[in-house]
Design a protein around this motif. Structure first.
Motif, PDB file in Angstrom:
ATOM      1  N   HIS A  84      -4.655 -34.214  69.999  1.00 47.24           N
ATOM      2  CA  HIS A  84      -5.361 -34.663  71.196  1.00 47.24           C
ATOM      3  C   HIS A  84      -5.831 -36.112  71.057  1.00 47.24           C
ATOM      4  O   HIS A  84      -5.620 -36.928  71.967  1.00 47.24           O
ATOM      5  CB  HIS A  84      -6.549 -33.735  71.456  1.00 47.24           C
ATOM      6  CG  HIS A  84      -6.174 -32.295  71.544  1.00 47.24           C
ATOM      7  ND1 HIS A  84      -5.975 -31.643  72.748  1.00 47.24           N
ATOM      8  CD2 HIS A  84      -5.927 -31.379  70.569  1.00 47.24           C
ATOM      9  CE1 HIS A  84      -5.631 -30.383  72.499  1.00 47.24           C
ATOM     10  NE2 HIS A  84      -5.602 -30.200  71.199  1.00 47.24           N
TER      11      HIS A  84
ATOM     12  N   SER B 148       5.713 -33.571  78.018  1.00 44.67           N
ATOM     13  CA  SER B 148       5.682 -32.508  77.025  1.00 44.67           C
ATOM     14  C   SER B 148       6.523 -32.904  75.822  1.00 44.67           C
ATOM     15  O   SER B 148       7.520 -33.623  75.961  1.00 44.67           O
ATOM     16  CB  SER B 148       6.210 -31.192  77.621  1.00 44.67           C
ATOM     17  OG  SER B 148       6.166 -30.138  76.677  1.00 44.67           O
TER      18      SER B 148
ATOM     19  N   SER C 162      -5.936 -34.539  79.965  1.00 42.14           N
ATOM     20  CA  SER C 162      -5.988 -33.215  79.358  1.00 42.14           C
ATOM     21  C   SER C 162      -4.729 -32.960  78.536  1.00 42.14           C
ATOM     22  O   SER C 162      -3.628 -33.351  78.934  1.00 42.14           O
ATOM     23  CB  SER C 162      -6.130 -32.135  80.442  1.00 42.14           C
ATOM     24  OG  SER C 162      -6.221 -30.844  79.878  1.00 42.14           O
ATOM     25  N   VAL C 163      -4.921 -32.293  77.403  1.00 39.70           N
ATOM     26  CA  VAL C 163      -3.814 -31.957  76.507  1.00 39.70           C
ATOM     27  C   VAL C 163      -3.910 -30.483  76.134  1.00 39.70           C
ATOM     28  O   VAL C 163      -5.006 -29.976  75.852  1.00 39.70           O
ATOM     29  CB  VAL C 163      -3.857 -32.815  75.221  1.00 39.70           C
ATOM     30  CG1 VAL C 163      -2.793 -32.360  74.224  1.00 39.70           C
ATOM     31  CG2 VAL C 163      -3.676 -34.296  75.560  1.00 39.70           C
TER      32      VAL C 163
ATOM     33  N   VAL D 172      -3.477 -39.864  80.589  1.00 43.08           N
ATOM     34  CA  VAL D 172      -3.639 -38.456  80.197  1.00 43.08           C
ATOM     35  C   VAL D 172      -5.120 -38.117  80.070  1.00 43.08           C
ATOM     36  O   VAL D 172      -5.853 -38.762  79.323  1.00 43.08           O
ATOM     37  CB  VAL D 172      -2.921 -38.161  78.865  1.00 43.08           C
ATOM     38  CG1 VAL D 172      -3.272 -36.761  78.362  1.00 43.08           C
ATOM     39  CG2 VAL D 172      -1.418 -38.307  79.040  1.00 43.08           C
TER      40      VAL D 172
ATOM     41  N   ARG E 234      -2.401 -42.942  75.622  1.00 46.87           N
ATOM     42  CA  ARG E 234      -2.058 -42.659  77.015  1.00 46.87           C
ATOM     43  C   ARG E 234      -3.309 -42.646  77.894  1.00 46.87           C
ATOM     44  O   ARG E 234      -4.019 -41.641  77.987  1.00 46.87           O
ATOM     45  CB  ARG E 234      -1.345 -41.298  77.101  1.00 46.87           C
ATOM     46  CG  ARG E 234       0.020 -41.230  76.435  1.00 46.87           C
ATOM     47  CD  ARG E 234       1.110 -41.775  77.335  1.00 46.87           C
ATOM     48  NE  ARG E 234       1.218 -41.041  78.575  1.00 46.87           N
ATOM     49  CZ  ARG E 234       1.954 -39.935  78.734  1.00 46.87           C
ATOM     50  NH1 ARG E 234       2.653 -39.452  77.714  1.00 46.87           N
ATOM     51  NH2 ARG E 234       2.020 -39.329  79.904  1.00 46.87           N
TER      52      ARG E 234
ATOM     53  N   ILE F 287      -2.951 -38.739  71.200  1.00 48.30           N
ATOM     54  CA  ILE F 287      -2.375 -38.886  72.540  1.00 48.30           C
ATOM     55  C   ILE F 287      -3.352 -39.637  73.440  1.00 48.30           C
ATOM     56  O   ILE F 287      -2.969 -40.558  74.173  1.00 48.30           O
ATOM     57  CB  ILE F 287      -2.010 -37.520  73.139  1.00 48.30           C
ATOM     58  CG1 ILE F 287      -0.828 -36.914  72.370  1.00 48.30           C
ATOM     59  CG2 ILE F 287      -1.665 -37.653  74.632  1.00 48.30           C
ATOM     60  CD1 ILE F 287      -0.474 -35.502  72.790  1.00 48.30           C
ATOM     61  N   PHE F 288      -4.633 -39.271  73.388  1.00 47.75           N
ATOM     62  CA  PHE F 288      -5.627 -39.959  74.207  1.00 47.75           C
ATOM     63  C   PHE F 288      -5.689 -41.450  73.884  1.00 47.75           C
ATOM     64  O   PHE F 288      -5.869 -42.288  74.772  1.00 47.75           O
ATOM     65  CB  PHE F 288      -7.011 -39.332  73.999  1.00 47.75           C
ATOM     66  CG  PHE F 288      -7.191 -37.984  74.645  1.00 47.75           C
ATOM     67  CD1 PHE F 288      -6.580 -37.683  75.851  1.00 47.75           C
ATOM     68  CD2 PHE F 288      -7.985 -37.016  74.049  1.00 47.75           C
ATOM     69  CE1 PHE F 288      -6.753 -36.442  76.460  1.00 47.75           C
ATOM     70  CE2 PHE F 288      -8.173 -35.780  74.640  1.00 47.75           C
ATOM     71  CZ  PHE F 288      -7.551 -35.490  75.842  1.00 47.75           C
TER      72      PHE F 288
ATOM     73  N   ALA G  22      -2.477 -29.694  83.589  1.00 49.87           N
ATOM     74  CA  ALA G  22      -1.918 -29.325  82.282  1.00 49.87           C
ATOM     75  C   ALA G  22      -1.639 -27.831  82.228  1.00 49.87           C
ATOM     76  O   ALA G  22      -0.617 -27.393  81.674  1.00 49.87           O
ATOM     77  CB  ALA G  22      -2.877 -29.733  81.171  1.00 49.87           C
TER      78      ALA G  22
ATOM     79  N   ALA H 183       0.848 -32.741  78.274  1.00 47.06           N
ATOM     80  CA  ALA H 183      -0.139 -33.746  78.667  1.00 47.06           C
ATOM     81  C   ALA H 183      -0.144 -33.884  80.182  1.00 47.06           C
ATOM     82  O   ALA H 183       0.907 -33.831  80.822  1.00 47.06           O
ATOM     83  CB  ALA H 183       0.197 -35.087  78.019  1.00 47.06           C
TER      84      ALA H 183
ATOM     85  N   ALA I 237       2.392 -38.169  68.841  1.00 48.50           N
ATOM     86  CA  ALA I 237       2.109 -38.939  70.057  1.00 48.50           C
ATOM     87  C   ALA I 237       3.222 -39.939  70.344  1.00 48.50           C
ATOM     88  O   ALA I 237       3.593 -40.160  71.506  1.00 48.50           O
ATOM     89  CB  ALA I 237       0.768 -39.658  69.919  1.00 48.50           C
TER      90      ALA I 237
END
Length: 246
Positions: A82, A153, A94-95, A92, A89, A85-86, A171, A164, A145
């Protein structure tokens, strides 16, 4: 995000987790997160909370280094999925990391997912991350990520998937749609013939009509009402954390 909205998001996360577990996209493992808008913090289910009985009090707050800021238990060991990725991105919010049967089976068989079903028509390029162990280091989270890139995805070979999206509900809907599409693809392949994949103008039109805010709301409402009817969401506002797992 003000306190009222934060409470609402905690409830959304708890509902999403219980509903995903009820339809067997999550099991004893898996996690759902939501970034707190305008901050370097996010909300996620705690490591020890049962996915079948998680409550709003089992949702913890962490910073983007995974440090616990609020809550009674640490985040899942794979929180790096999480955070990394945050960090990369901004789009995004929510993951979800889940363990869907059909998507995982296709990955084991080295079969690329294709858009074959209306509500799964957004399936385009689903990259594969080849390390199947727990994503429990920042380095592996960063690799994952990077594999996801700008897609919605990424598949973890022999493990599960990561989805994501711009919201918890989106999500959730993507997770449901991806697995339904994979199930249809798997079943069609059992017939032993070449499968018909959505393509061209038909694919474009189907994507445009199958992924809209109204569709996201419809999917969420359907599963929420079904969960209420079946008692899946009972006690979700309980103030006692359900820390039953190690």
């Amino acid at each position: 995000m003000d306190q009222v909205t934060e409470k609402e998001v905690k409830l959304q996360l708890a509902k999403a987790i219980r509903m995903l577990e009820a339809i067997e996209l999550l099991d004893m493992n898996g996690h759902v997160s939501c970034r707190i808008l305008g901050t370097d913090r996010f909300l996620i289910n705690s490591r020890k909370a049962s996915r079948a009985s998680v409550t709003v009090n089992d949702i913890v707050m962490c910073d983007l280094n995974g440090k616990l800021l609020e809550g009674d238990s640490e985040p899942p060991s794979e929180y790096h999925i999480h955070t990394e990725i945050f960090k990369r991105r901004n789009d995004v919010m929510s993951v979800i990391h889940n363990h869907p049967h059909y998507q995982t089976v296709l990955g084991i068989a080295d079969v690329e997912m294709k858009p074959v079903f209306g509500i799964g028509a957004f399936v385009n390029n689903v990259p594969v991350y080849e390390k199947s162990s727990l994503i429990n280091t920042a380095e592996m989270g960063a690799e994952l990520a990077e594999s996801l890139g700008n897609e919605i995805s990424v598949q973890l070979r022999n493990h599960g998937t990561v989805v994501a999206a711009e919201s918890v509900k989106a999500a959730f809907a993507r997770s449901v749609f991806l697995e339904e599409n994979a199930k249809k693809q798997y079943d069609a392949m059992l017939l032993g013939q070449d499968i018909r994949v959505l393509e061209g103008e038909n694919l474009v039109r189907t994507r445009e009509t199958a992924w809209q805010p109204s569709i996201i709301r419809k999917v969420w409402t359907y599963h929420e009402e079904k969960a209420i009817k079946e008692g899946t969401l009972a006690g979700i506002n309980d103030q006692t954390p359900k820390t039953v797992l190690s």
